[in-house]
Motif scaffolding. Structure first.
Motif, PDB file in Angstrom:
ATOM      1  N   ASP A 283       0.826  -1.215   0.000  1.00  0.00           N
ATOM      2  CA  ASP A 283       0.000   0.000   0.000  1.00  0.00           C
ATOM      3  C   ASP A 283       0.852   1.254   0.000  1.00  0.00           C
ATOM      4  OD1 ASP A 283      -2.318  -1.461  -0.060  1.00  0.00           O
ATOM      5  OD2 ASP A 283      -2.743  -1.278   2.080  1.00  0.00           O
ATOM      6  N   CYS A 284       1.962   1.229   0.721  1.00  0.00           N
ATOM      7  CA  CYS A 284       2.869   2.381   0.752  1.00  0.00           C
ATOM      8  C   CYS A 284       3.473   2.619  -0.622  1.00  0.00           C
ATOM      9  CB  CYS A 284       3.969   2.151   1.794  1.00  0.00           C
ATOM     10  SG  CYS A 284       5.207   3.475   1.847  1.00  0.00           S
TER      11      CYS A 284
ATOM     12  N   LYS B 248       2.297   1.657  -3.535  1.00  0.00           N
ATOM     13  CA  LYS B 248       1.233   2.092  -4.446  1.00  0.00           C
ATOM     14  C   LYS B 248       0.926   3.571  -4.241  1.00  0.00           C
ATOM     15  CE  LYS B 248      -2.382  -0.567  -5.223  1.00  0.00           C
ATOM     16  NZ  LYS B 248      -3.689  -1.260  -5.131  1.00  0.00           N
ATOM     17  N   ASN B 249       0.815   4.001  -2.997  1.00  0.00           N
ATOM     18  CA  ASN B 249       0.478   5.386  -2.692  1.00  0.00           C
ATOM     19  C   ASN B 249       1.569   6.346  -3.156  1.00  0.00           C
ATOM     20  OD1 ASN B 249      -0.853   7.653  -1.389  1.00  0.00           O
ATOM     21  ND2 ASN B 249       0.641   7.425   0.244  1.00  0.00           N
TER      22      ASN B 249
ATOM     23  N   LEU C 171       1.815   6.447  -7.006  1.00  0.00           N
ATOM     24  CA  LEU C 171       0.656   7.166  -7.530  1.00  0.00           C
ATOM     25  C   LEU C 171       0.881   8.673  -7.448  1.00  0.00           C
ATOM     26  CD1 LEU C 171      -2.273   6.612  -8.600  1.00  0.00           C
ATOM     27  CD2 LEU C 171      -3.049   6.931  -6.252  1.00  0.00           C
ATOM     28  N   GLN C 172       1.372   9.143  -6.318  1.00  0.00           N
ATOM     29  CA  GLN C 172       1.635  10.579  -6.148  1.00  0.00           C
ATOM     30  C   GLN C 172       2.739  11.060  -7.093  1.00  0.00           C
ATOM     31  OE1 GLN C 172       1.542  12.321  -2.073  1.00  0.00           O
ATOM     32  NE2 GLN C 172       1.525  10.179  -1.411  1.00  0.00           N
TER      33      GLN C 172
ATOM     34  N   GLN D  30       3.223  12.718   2.088  1.00  0.00           N
ATOM     35  CA  GLN D  30       2.947  13.414   0.825  1.00  0.00           C
ATOM     36  C   GLN D  30       4.222  13.503  -0.004  1.00  0.00           C
ATOM     37  OE1 GLN D  30       1.288  17.388   1.142  1.00  0.00           O
ATOM     38  NE2 GLN D  30       0.266  17.165  -0.826  1.00  0.00           N
TER      39      GLN D  30
ATOM     40  N   PHE E 173      -2.841   0.333  -9.920  1.00  0.00           N
ATOM     41  CA  PHE E 173      -3.479   1.348  -9.079  1.00  0.00           C
ATOM     42  C   PHE E 173      -4.993   1.162  -8.971  1.00  0.00           C
ATOM     43  CE2 PHE E 173       0.262   3.536 -11.002  1.00  0.00           C
ATOM     44  CZ  PHE E 173       1.002   3.664  -9.827  1.00  0.00           C
TER      45      PHE E 173
END
Length: 302
Positions: A120-121, A123-124, A127-128, A158, A299
């Motif tokens: 999950d980390c 992917k996040n 994605l950003q 972020q 994603f």
């Protein structure tokens, strides 16, 4: 180059970085907000030659690009807060004030547990990163030096793309230079000294994507030739037809093995392996765009 408003008042707290052309300080704004700031002071030496006097072009480009993107306030691009020039002795003092982010991606990865980052980390963060790249490419901006040191990560996770010293506005007639992108994140077309466009940033993003899993750089060469060999060891040697015709470097079967070698990333799932392969396609035209990557099953699937 003045922003047209009164410069921000701040107190310098500590020097946090120094390069050939600038020093970066952690600072705190004076006043009610007391927010933390990153203050980048460019080193501009007075030149004897009148033709070289003034602010170097690459510094002007960096500030101009930050100003251009400032109006959009994109969450994955570092925000410019102030820029001003003042005369100092026989030279100039160019100061750029940016939002302060706790650490860069390189530092973040160095603190990762030995077991690695969670799915999950990864992917996040990816994605950003791609959202930031998609914004840049939509606005015809090539970053040209995407690497973990130029990607910032806040304490709340972020991701923000930073350091636009090598960035360019892309036009069809632009004269692009070969000496861009730190070697380990440099696309084959740059290493081969041939024509390149926004796909160079996608290659760099692919290298970072692999690094999320490996916790170390995927390709670690120390010369352009060695870097190409490291790349071909992983993605396989391209066909002679795919070799760029405008490259001064000749095609040879000695460059590397035919067929890709996946030993370095054996634990990737189908979606993440497919996305990585599309980011690290040899031909720039075969590389996925940031916009299409955002719609990739990696994603979109839970």
């Amino acid at each position: 180059m003045d922003t047209g408003t009164k410069p921000l008042s701040y107190e310098l707290l500590a020097e946090v970085g120094q390069g050939a052309y600038a020093r970066v300080y952690k600072a705190r704004e004076v006043g009610d907000t007391r927010r933390l700031l990153a203050v980048k002071k460019f080193i501009i030496r007075a030149n004897a030659s009148a033709s070289e006097a003034g602010i170097p072009a690459f510094m002007i480009r960096e500030v101009a690009l930050l100003r251009k993107m400032e109006n959009f306030n994109h969450p994955n691009i570092v925000k410019l807060l102030d820029a001003h020039v003042v005369p100092v002795d026989t030279g100039l003092d160019l100061t750029v004030v940016l939002e302060y982010i706790d650490q860069d991606l390189s530092t973040f990865l160095s603190k990762a547990p030995a077991s690695g980052l969670s799915h999950d980390c990864i992917k996040n963060m990816m994605l950003q990163l791609l959202r930031g790249l998609d914004f840049l490419h939509t606005n015809m901006v090539l970053h040209r030096d995407l690497k973990p040191e130029n990607v910032l990560v806040s304490s709340c996770g972020q991701v923000k793309i930073a350091d636009f010293g090598l960035a360019r506005i892309h036009t069809f007639n632009i004269a692009l230079t070969p000496g861009v992108v730190t070697l380990w994140y440099r696309a084959p077309e740059v290493l081969l000294n041939t024509v390149y466009m926004s796909a160079v940033d996608i290659w760099s993003a692919g290298c970072i994507f692999a690094e999320f899993f490996l916790l170390r750089p995927l390709f670690q060469g120390y010369t352009d030739a060695q870097q190409l060999q490291k790349i071909f060891e992983v993605i396989g040697l391209p066909s002679e037809e795919d070799w760029p015709k405008d490259s001064l470097i000749s095609y040879s079967v000695k460059w590397g093995p035919e067929g890709s070698c996946t030993k370095l990333l054996p634990n990737l799932g189908a979606e993440e392996k497919d996305l990585l392969n599309q980011c690290l396609a040899f031909r720039p035209s075969g590389r996925i765009s940031a916009a299409k990557a955002l719609a990739h099953p990696f994603f979109t699937k839970n």
